[in-house]
Design a protein around this motif. Structure first.
Motif, PDB file in Angstrom:
ATOM      1  N   GLY A 316     -23.663  64.827 -49.562  1.00  0.00           N
ATOM      2  CA  GLY A 316     -24.783  64.237 -50.281  1.00  0.00           C
ATOM      3  C   GLY A 316     -26.014  64.003 -49.427  1.00  0.00           C
ATOM      4  O   GLY A 316     -27.085  63.688 -49.962  1.00  0.00           O
ATOM      5  N   LYS A 317     -25.903  64.204 -48.112  1.00  0.00           N
ATOM      6  CA  LYS A 317     -27.075  64.060 -47.245  1.00  0.00           C
ATOM      7  C   LYS A 317     -28.135  65.116 -47.517  1.00  0.00           C
ATOM      8  O   LYS A 317     -29.259  64.993 -47.037  1.00  0.00           O
ATOM      9  N   VAL A 318     -27.791  66.150 -48.288  1.00  0.00           N
ATOM     10  CA  VAL A 318     -28.812  67.156 -48.617  1.00  0.00           C
ATOM     11  C   VAL A 318     -29.861  66.594 -49.582  1.00  0.00           C
ATOM     12  O   VAL A 318     -30.949  67.164 -49.706  1.00  0.00           O
ATOM     13  N   PHE A 319     -29.553  65.500 -50.259  1.00  0.00           N
ATOM     14  CA  PHE A 319     -30.541  64.875 -51.142  1.00  0.00           C
ATOM     15  C   PHE A 319     -31.474  64.013 -50.295  1.00  0.00           C
ATOM     16  O   PHE A 319     -31.058  63.019 -49.710  1.00  0.00           O
ATOM     17  N   ASP A 320     -32.729  64.404 -50.239  1.00  0.00           N
ATOM     18  CA  ASP A 320     -33.693  63.646 -49.456  1.00  0.00           C
ATOM     19  C   ASP A 320     -34.748  62.959 -50.306  1.00  0.00           C
ATOM     20  O   ASP A 320     -35.606  62.248 -49.786  1.00  0.00           O
ATOM     21  N   VAL A 321     -34.703  63.172 -51.617  1.00  0.00           N
ATOM     22  CA  VAL A 321     -35.608  62.501 -52.553  1.00  0.00           C
ATOM     23  C   VAL A 321     -34.791  62.077 -53.775  1.00  0.00           C
ATOM     24  O   VAL A 321     -33.966  62.846 -54.264  1.00  0.00           O
ATOM     25  N   THR A 322     -35.030  60.857 -54.243  1.00  0.00           N
ATOM     26  CA  THR A 322     -34.382  60.373 -55.463  1.00  0.00           C
ATOM     27  C   THR A 322     -35.461  59.975 -56.460  1.00  0.00           C
ATOM     28  O   THR A 322     -36.446  59.331 -56.101  1.00  0.00           O
ATOM     29  N   THR A 323     -35.279  60.380 -57.716  1.00  0.00           N
ATOM     30  CA  THR A 323     -36.252  60.060 -58.749  1.00  0.00           C
ATOM     31  C   THR A 323     -35.526  59.765 -60.058  1.00  0.00           C
ATOM     32  O   THR A 323     -34.306  59.913 -60.147  1.00  0.00           O
ATOM     33  N   ASP A 324     -36.286  59.350 -61.069  1.00  0.00           N
ATOM     34  CA  ASP A 324     -35.721  59.207 -62.399  1.00  0.00           C
ATOM     35  C   ASP A 324     -36.101  60.437 -63.216  1.00  0.00           C
ATOM     36  O   ASP A 324     -36.735  61.368 -62.709  1.00  0.00           O
ATOM     37  N   PRO A 329     -40.580  66.687 -63.096  1.00  0.00           N
ATOM     38  CA  PRO A 329     -41.642  67.670 -62.833  1.00  0.00           C
ATOM     39  C   PRO A 329     -42.188  67.583 -61.409  1.00  0.00           C
ATOM     40  O   PRO A 329     -42.404  68.614 -60.758  1.00  0.00           O
ATOM     41  N   ALA A 330     -42.406  66.367 -60.924  1.00  0.00           N
ATOM     42  CA  ALA A 330     -42.876  66.205 -59.552  1.00  0.00           C
ATOM     43  C   ALA A 330     -41.811  66.650 -58.562  1.00  0.00           C
ATOM     44  O   ALA A 330     -42.129  67.180 -57.478  1.00  0.00           O
ATOM     45  N   GLY A 331     -40.535  66.464 -58.918  1.00  0.00           N
ATOM     46  CA  GLY A 331     -39.451  66.919 -58.061  1.00  0.00           C
ATOM     47  C   GLY A 331     -39.451  68.425 -57.888  1.00  0.00           C
ATOM     48  O   GLY A 331     -39.242  68.942 -56.789  1.00  0.00           O
ATOM     49  N   ARG A 333     -42.103  70.320 -58.089  1.00  0.00           N
ATOM     50  CA  ARG A 333     -43.251  70.653 -57.246  1.00  0.00           C
ATOM     51  C   ARG A 333     -42.958  70.398 -55.774  1.00  0.00           C
ATOM     52  O   ARG A 333     -43.293  71.212 -54.906  1.00  0.00           O
ATOM     53  N   SER A 334     -42.320  69.271 -55.486  1.00  0.00           N
ATOM     54  CA  SER A 334     -42.057  68.940 -54.087  1.00  0.00           C
ATOM     55  C   SER A 334     -41.061  69.908 -53.461  1.00  0.00           C
ATOM     56  O   SER A 334     -41.186  70.268 -52.283  1.00  0.00           O
ATOM     57  N   MET A 335     -40.080  70.367 -54.247  1.00  0.00           N
ATOM     58  CA  MET A 335     -39.147  71.353 -53.709  1.00  0.00           C
ATOM     59  C   MET A 335     -39.820  72.715 -53.552  1.00  0.00           C
ATOM     60  O   MET A 335     -39.612  73.413 -52.560  1.00  0.00           O
ATOM     61  N   ALA A 336     -40.646  73.091 -54.516  1.00  0.00           N
ATOM     62  CA  ALA A 336     -41.346  74.377 -54.431  1.00  0.00           C
ATOM     63  C   ALA A 336     -42.307  74.406 -53.244  1.00  0.00           C
ATOM     64  O   ALA A 336     -42.494  75.456 -52.610  1.00  0.00           O
ATOM     65  N   ASP A 337     -42.886  73.253 -52.916  1.00  0.00           N
ATOM     66  CA  ASP A 337     -43.816  73.157 -51.796  1.00  0.00           C
ATOM     67  C   ASP A 337     -43.109  72.883 -50.472  1.00  0.00           C
ATOM     68  O   ASP A 337     -43.769  72.644 -49.456  1.00  0.00           O
ATOM     69  N   ARG A 338     -41.774  72.885 -50.496  1.00  0.00           N
ATOM     70  CA  ARG A 338     -40.957  72.632 -49.304  1.00  0.00           C
ATOM     71  C   ARG A 338     -41.191  71.233 -48.724  1.00  0.00           C
ATOM     72  O   ARG A 338     -41.005  71.017 -47.521  1.00  0.00           O
ATOM     73  N   LYS A 339     -41.600  70.305 -49.582  1.00  0.00           N
ATOM     74  CA  LYS A 339     -41.734  68.919 -49.151  1.00  0.00           C
ATOM     75  C   LYS A 339     -40.438  68.155 -49.362  1.00  0.00           C
ATOM     76  O   LYS A 339     -40.268  67.055 -48.812  1.00  0.00           O
ATOM     77  N   ALA A 340     -39.545  68.692 -50.165  1.00  0.00           N
ATOM     78  CA  ALA A 340     -38.235  68.087 -50.411  1.00  0.00           C
ATOM     79  C   ALA A 340     -37.179  69.168 -50.297  1.00  0.00           C
ATOM     80  O   ALA A 340     -37.404  70.330 -50.654  1.00  0.00           O
ATOM     81  N   LEU A 341     -36.022  68.813 -49.787  1.00  0.00           N
ATOM     82  CA  LEU A 341     -34.898  69.746 -49.684  1.00  0.00           C
ATOM     83  C   LEU A 341     -34.174  69.840 -51.014  1.00  0.00           C
ATOM     84  O   LEU A 341     -33.962  70.928 -51.547  1.00  0.00           O
ATOM     85  N   LYS A 342     -33.761  68.695 -51.562  1.00  0.00           N
ATOM     86  CA  LYS A 342     -33.060  68.676 -52.844  1.00  0.00           C
ATOM     87  C   LYS A 342     -33.272  67.308 -53.471  1.00  0.00           C
ATOM     88  O   LYS A 342     -33.113  66.281 -52.823  1.00  0.00           O
TER      89      LYS A 342
END
Length: 347
Positions: A316-324, A329-331, A333-342
């Protein structure tokens, strides 16, 4: 209820949709308590045509059973369950051989656009519930939920890559791609006893996690420079197993450059190309084998779960962003921009 829908490239929206309901006696209705965005979701996010949307999204989820059809026997109301990314009866000839992704049941399918519903939602109807769902022995608020969610796809897919490649003690492994699946392939290769694990990736935060998961070396260079560096780390011969966890033609070409004679290229990155060299000058000449494919996650869940429950591993350490759900939609974008891993989603 609310769910994420993709309308086209770069266009994900959270909207109200009809409530999920039981349709067949083999269905279960599940209230989703954890889901996520997958790297493979980024392919349609980059290329989907508006005429192909809207599509319900999400193929990895954990949830609580709210209702079941009359023929469901293995799960009941109140059970916390995890769902593989493929729907299967788990009883047909192919399922018994551990190929649930080739299940012959008419209702067998994949989530994420091909099935009627998706896991990035408040609830979902699960066909073939007895074969698909696996009960979890923890509460919905357990600290283990992120790691248990990886059993739905990403960890089991990384494991499939290593297992299909035949990784065992003494094996030299090269993993191409530092996305979540590549990192899970590193963790899995370590678990299976690989002697050397070289991770080819350029994002330091990700490759640092790869080292934590068991990578012995990291190669940041790509192309011929990367091939030369990786082969140098293996004594010049290449690796026994190369995991191609990206899905692009350049990644496959890189795999050809670092594979050892007699080795195995294991592909689990969803291929974004139709043809790849397999002839005398590439695979045939040196007895190189091509393996991998869609991970039959259901075949691995019970095998992998104990090490998560006892704390031996923490995928579960691959999750670096948590959202509701509103943040999906922002999630993307952040993954597409390589700002988030998963991105982990908790509706």
């Amino acid at each position: 209820m609310r769910a994420a829908l993709m309308y086209g490239a770069g266009d994900v929206r959270v909207e109200s949709v009809p409530d999920s309901v039981i349709k067949y006696p083999t269905d279960a209705l599940v209230r989703i308590t954890a889901s996520c965005v997958c790297g493979t979701d980024l392919w349609p996010y980059a290329s989907m045509k508006p005429e192909d949307g809207p599509a319900r999204m999400g193929h990895e989820f954990i949830g609580v059973v709210e209702d079941t059809g009359s023929e469901v026997t293995t799960v009941k109301r109140g059970d916390l369950v995890v769902s593989p990314w493929a729907i299967s009866d788990n009883t047909c000839e192919f399922c018994r051989e551990g190929l649930q992704t080739s299940c012959s049941h008419p209702q067998a399918n994949f989530w994420d656009g091909e099935a009627e519903e998706g896991g990035q939602a408040e609830a979902i109807r699960v066909p073939l519930a007895d074969g698909t769902l696996v009960k979890l022995p923890v509460a919905a608020d357990s600290a283990l939920i992120p790691s248990l969610l990886t059993l739905s796809d990403v960890f089991a897919t990384g494991y499939h890559a290593a297992a299909a490649g035949g990784v065992n003690e003494g094996t030299r492994v090269i993993v191409i791609g530092d996305g979540a699946i590549g990192l899970m392939a590193v963790l899995s290769a370590k678990r299976l006893g690989a002697e050397q694990i070289i991770l080819m990736g350029r994002h330091q935060a990700r490759t640092d996690l790869g080292r934590e998961f068991g990578a012995t070396d990291v190669v940041a260079a790509r192309g011929e420079e990367g091939v030369e560096a990786a082969r140098g780390l293996t004594g010049g011969h290449g690796a026994h197993v190369v995991v191609e966890a990206v899905g692009t033609r350049p990644a496959y070409t890189q795999a050809l450059g670092v594979i050892r004679p007699g080795g195995v290229i294991s592909r689990v990155g969803a291929p974004q190309y139709e043809e790849a060299p397999i002839g005398f000058g590439s695979l045939f000449r040196h007895n190189i084998r091509l393996a991998g494919g869609p991970s039959p996650v259901r075949a691995y869940i019970e095998r992998l779960m104990p090490d998560i429950l006892n704390g031996e591993i923490e995928p579960g350490k691959v999750f670096d962003v948590t959202t509701d759900l509103d943040g999906v939609p922002a999630g993307y974008r952040s993954m597409a921009d390589r700002k988030a891993l998963k991105v982990l989603v908790k509706p």
